[in-house]
Write an enzyme that holds these catalytic residues in place. Structure first.
Site, PDB file in Angstrom:
ATOM      1  N   THR A 136       1.807   3.704   3.192  1.00 12.17           N
ATOM      2  CA  THR A 136       2.523   3.338   4.412  1.00 12.17           C
ATOM      3  C   THR A 136       4.018   3.386   4.116  1.00 12.17           C
ATOM      4  O   THR A 136       4.451   3.148   2.982  1.00 12.17           O
ATOM      5  CB  THR A 136       2.147   1.923   4.905  1.00 12.17           C
ATOM      6  N   SER A 179       0.879  -1.171   0.000  1.00 15.71           N
ATOM      7  CA  SER A 179       0.000   0.000   0.000  1.00 15.71           C
ATOM      8  C   SER A 179       0.913   1.216   0.000  1.00 15.71           C
ATOM      9  O   SER A 179       1.751   1.352   0.895  1.00 15.71           O
ATOM     10  CB  SER A 179      -0.898   0.023   1.234  1.00 15.71           C
ATOM     11  N   VAL A 194       6.670   1.496   5.004  1.00 13.80           N
ATOM     12  CA  VAL A 194       7.352   0.261   4.589  1.00 13.80           C
ATOM     13  C   VAL A 194       6.976  -0.084   3.150  1.00 13.80           C
ATOM     14  O   VAL A 194       7.826  -0.444   2.339  1.00 13.80           O
ATOM     15  CB  VAL A 194       7.015  -0.913   5.540  1.00 13.80           C
ATOM     16  N   CYS A 195       5.710   0.059   2.816  1.00 15.39           N
ATOM     17  CA  CYS A 195       5.259  -0.291   1.464  1.00 15.39           C
ATOM     18  C   CYS A 195       5.829   0.656   0.415  1.00 15.39           C
ATOM     19  O   CYS A 195       6.245   0.230  -0.656  1.00 15.39           O
ATOM     20  CB  CYS A 195       3.738  -0.266   1.386  1.00 15.39           C
ATOM     21  N   SER A 196       5.837   1.924   0.738  1.00 17.31           N
ATOM     22  CA  SER A 196       6.399   2.902  -0.192  1.00 17.31           C
ATOM     23  C   SER A 196       7.880   2.607  -0.438  1.00 17.31           C
ATOM     24  O   SER A 196       8.352   2.645  -1.570  1.00 17.31           O
ATOM     25  CB  SER A 196       6.212   4.311   0.363  1.00 17.31           C
TER      26      SER A 196
END
Length: 163
Positions: A54, A51, A56-58
């Site tokens: 967020t 996602s 970590v996701c980015s």
């Protein structure tokens, strides 16, 4: 067992394994066009499930973006529940011209066919799927704790980008 911030979650849909053919699925691009990415053949594909809103996701997407620079034989496609507008914002902020960012918000087709839908919060569980040029899965990882990074090395090895 998969957890989200330490709490167990129920994954709905069909879990996949290496050696199976990646099922075709419909997702929406940033320009609101519906596509079926698995109709493409001839390239290895890394399907990253994050996602973009967020940290970590980015970072995960940015890391994949940098790891595949100059690697024309591999395509990275992200699939999330993020709206196409959020994906566009991320692409602009990260100057992304390499990754195809897609959303499963309409029909949850990807979620159902990959067993990544978290019943408790309606999001997709962090996972990575790698296919060969014929659409056969060479690597599947459902990350145990959704807030943690996937195994980048394993995905790159499966895609033939690392030994």
């Amino acid at each position: 067992m998969t957890t989200f911030l330490g709490n167990p979650v129920t994954l709905e849909g069909t879990r996949l394994s290496a050696g199976e053919e990646m099922p075709n699925f419909t997702v929406t691009t940033t320009d609101l066009t519906d596509i079926q990415p698995m109709e493409k053949r001839g390239k290895k594909i890394i399907l990253a499930v994050p996602s973009v809103d967020t940290a970590v996701c980015s970072m995960e997407l940015a890391k994949f973006m940098n790891l595949i620079k100059g690697q024309d034989e591999v395509e990275v496609i992200s699939v999330s529940m993020d709206l196409p507008f959020a994906l566009t914002r991320w692409c602009q902020a990260e100057n992304n011209k390499q990754l195809l960012t897609t959303s499963d918000y309409k029909d949850r087709d990807f979620a159902k066919k990959t067993g990544t839908y978290m019943k408790e919060n309606g999001l997709l569980a962090r996972s990575v799927f790698v296919t060969d040029e014929d659409g056969v899965l060479t690597h599947v990882q459902y990350v145990d704790e959704v807030s943690e990074d996937p195994d980048y090395d394993a995905a790159l090895i499966a895609a033939g980008l690392k030994k």
